[in-house]
Design a protein around this motif. Structure first.
Motif, mmCIF file in Angstrom:
data_model
loop_
_atom_site.group_PDB
_atom_site.id
_atom_site.type_symbol
_atom_site.label_atom_id
_atom_site.label_comp_id
_atom_site.label_asym_id
_atom_site.label_seq_id
_atom_site.Cartn_x
_atom_site.Cartn_y
_atom_site.Cartn_z
ATOM 1 N N LYS A 27 9.301 -1.373 12.296
ATOM 2 C CA LYS A 27 9.821 -2.367 11.364
ATOM 3 C C LYS A 27 9.434 -2.066 9.918
ATOM 4 O O LYS A 27 9.692 -2.869 9.024
ATOM 5 C CB LYS A 27 9.308 -3.759 11.745
ATOM 6 N N PHE A 28 8.821 -0.908 9.705
ATOM 7 C CA PHE A 28 8.342 -0.571 8.357
ATOM 8 C C PHE A 28 9.492 -0.052 7.498
ATOM 9 O O PHE A 28 10.243 0.836 7.909
ATOM 10 C CB PHE A 28 7.236 0.475 8.441
ATOM 11 N N ASP A 29 9.620 -0.606 6.297
ATOM 12 C CA ASP A 29 10.654 -0.180 5.353
ATOM 13 C C ASP A 29 9.978 0.303 4.068
ATOM 14 O O ASP A 29 9.429 -0.498 3.309
ATOM 15 C CB ASP A 29 11.598 -1.334 5.041
ATOM 16 N N PRO A 30 9.985 1.617 3.812
ATOM 17 C CA PRO A 30 9.291 2.132 2.627
ATOM 18 C C PRO A 30 10.041 1.921 1.322
ATOM 19 O O PRO A 30 9.450 2.048 0.245
ATOM 20 C CB PRO A 30 9.157 3.626 2.932
ATOM 21 N N GLU A 230 -0.889 1.292 2.336
ATOM 22 C CA GLU A 230 0.576 1.276 2.262
ATOM 23 C C GLU A 230 1.115 2.659 1.910
ATOM 24 O O GLU A 230 2.156 3.087 2.440
ATOM 25 C CB GLU A 230 1.036 0.241 1.242
ATOM 26 N N PHE A 231 0.420 3.358 1.015
ATOM 27 C CA PHE A 231 0.854 4.705 0.639
ATOM 28 C C PHE A 231 0.782 5.642 1.839
ATOM 29 O O PHE A 231 1.696 6.439 2.071
ATOM 30 C CB PHE A 231 -0.021 5.230 -0.501
ATOM 31 N N ARG A 232 -0.280 5.520 2.624
ATOM 32 C CA ARG A 232 -0.402 6.342 3.835
ATOM 33 C C ARG A 232 0.671 5.980 4.848
ATOM 34 O O ARG A 232 1.146 6.837 5.596
ATOM 35 C CB ARG A 232 -1.788 6.159 4.454
ATOM 36 N N SER A 233 1.046 4.716 4.885
ATOM 37 C CA SER A 233 2.108 4.296 5.797
ATOM 38 C C SER A 233 3.425 4.982 5.447
ATOM 39 O O SER A 233 4.178 5.394 6.339
ATOM 40 C CB SER A 233 2.285 2.775 5.744
ATOM 41 N N ILE A 234 3.702 5.111 4.143
ATOM 42 C CA ILE A 234 4.915 5.817 3.730
ATOM 43 C C ILE A 234 4.842 7.282 4.155
ATOM 44 O O ILE A 234 5.824 7.855 4.649
ATOM 45 C CB ILE A 234 5.131 5.702 2.212
ATOM 46 N N GLN A 235 3.677 7.906 3.959
ATOM 47 C CA GLN A 235 3.517 9.297 4.365
ATOM 48 C C GLN A 235 3.740 9.468 5.866
ATOM 49 O O GLN A 235 4.403 10.417 6.302
ATOM 50 C CB GLN A 235 2.118 9.798 3.985
ATOM 51 N N GLN A 236 3.189 8.550 6.656
ATOM 52 C CA GLN A 236 3.367 8.649 8.100
ATOM 53 C C GLN A 236 4.813 8.386 8.493
ATOM 54 O O GLN A 236 5.345 9.021 9.417
ATOM 55 C CB GLN A 236 2.449 7.657 8.817
#
Length: 344
Positions: A27-30, A230-236
């Motif tokens: 459900k993550f939206d970068p 959050e930045f790491r979430s975008i990378q992942q």
């Protein structure tokens, strides 16, 4: 072997947050986070959206960028604006001829009280590291970044010290001043995902800069709007969710092979360069609001990714042919594949 301890200013909470497991990307939206990062940086860097997106691409691809331009075009300001936008640690080192490798990576300190050694971390142990005017340092100091940029660790006296998961080197250099500088060797250039140029702003944007500066430095007003997690979430998300089709992988290989056989080049792109282009276009696709790569992504980034890794033949230098010219010519000659789903 003597006991080694580590001196570090990073708190335990910061270490735990940096190493925290990130999951549940369904459900993550970068896109909203990326838009906020770009908009925040544009409060300081006016009229350079493309460069901002490319620098952000390098950071999100978990790699590094080299900014080469004349003084006063905003290279250092861009790095500081990016660091101010992301809630992370930022260190800047002004590279000079007398700078030593230990000034960058750290050094062992002997404690005579208990006959032990302590490792004092250098400024490279951070999240965003600005190597300002990197070509002013000697090759010995420049090479101190080789290991940490590729293997993400620093080896001192037989011990290896890991750096944070979020780690981005942004280096700057001045192309017009040669006195007191040391050109970066090919091995060092190969560590940078992208080599970019800021360029001068147009008249309207420069006027906006002057207007904003009348009341002070706008950088002082920037506040973090994206956390390190959050930045790491975008990378992942980029690693796991952004796809590239087999046809486009073959397109990258065709570009690399054509450059390796080009008569005006001594040295073509290495396999690392092909991997770098693949990683870069996946991050660029995410920055552009897609979870799949299209051919235009490759055509946009093939120059910034490949050009600084190439070596020209002497006759090409005499004709004032640049590596970028060669890359663009090859990019225009290699057929672009047609994919029904573009990797979706």
């Amino acid at each position: 072997m003597q006991e080694i301890t580590i001196l570090c200013n990073t708190s335990k909470d910061e270490i735990l947050d940096d190493n925290a497991d990130i999951s549940d990307l369904e459900k993550f939206d970068p896109a909203p986070l990326i838009a906020k990062i770009i908009a925040n940086i544009e409060k300081v860097i006016v009229g350079k959206t493309e460069v901002i997106k490319q620098v952000l691409t390098a950071a999100l691809a978990n790699s590094h960028a080299l900014l080469e331009d004349v003084p006063g075009t905003g290279k250092t300001m861009l790095a500081r604006a990016l660091a101010a936008t992301i809630d992370c640690n930022f260190k800047r080192v002004q590279f000079t001829p007398d700078l030593l490798p230990m000034d960058v990576t750290g050094t062992m300190i002997y404690n005579p009280a208990d006959s032990s050694f302590s490792f004092k971390r250098g400024p490279v142990f951070t999240n965003i590291f600005l190597a300002d005017e990197i070509n002013r340092a000697t090759p010995r100091t420049q090479s101190s970044l080789l290991e940490v940029m590729e293997e993400r660790q620093v080896s001192i006296d037989g011990a290896a010290f890991a750096i944070p998961n979020v780690f981005f080197v942004l280096a700057t250099q001045n192309p017009v001043e040669q006195h007191g500088t040391y050109p970066l060797p090919e091995a060092q250039l190969d560590r940078f995902l992208l080599k970019l140029s800021m360029g001068y702003p147009d008249r309207s944007h420069e006027r906006d800069m002057l207007t904003a500066r009348r009341s002070g430095n706008p950088l002082a007003t920037l506040r973090p709007i994206v956390s390190r997690r959050e930045f790491r979430s975008i990378q992942q998300y980029i690693r796991e969710k952004v796809t590239i089709s087999p046809e486009l992988l073959d397109y990258i290989l065709s570009l690399a092979e054509a450059l390796r056989k080009h008569p005006e080049l001594i040295l073509g792109p290495s396999p690392r360069a092909s991997i770098a282009l693949m990683n870069a276009v996946r991050a660029w696709a995410c920055v552009s609001g897609r979870n799949y790569v299209i051919p235009d992504d490759i055509k946009t980034l093939v120059g910034p990714v490949f050009a600084h890794r190439l070596m020209l033949q002497p006759h090409a230098l005499v004709k004032r042919v640049t590596a970028t010219d060669v890359v663009m010519a090859v990019s225009n000659s290699v057929p672009v594949p047609v994919s029904k789903d573009s990797g979706r």
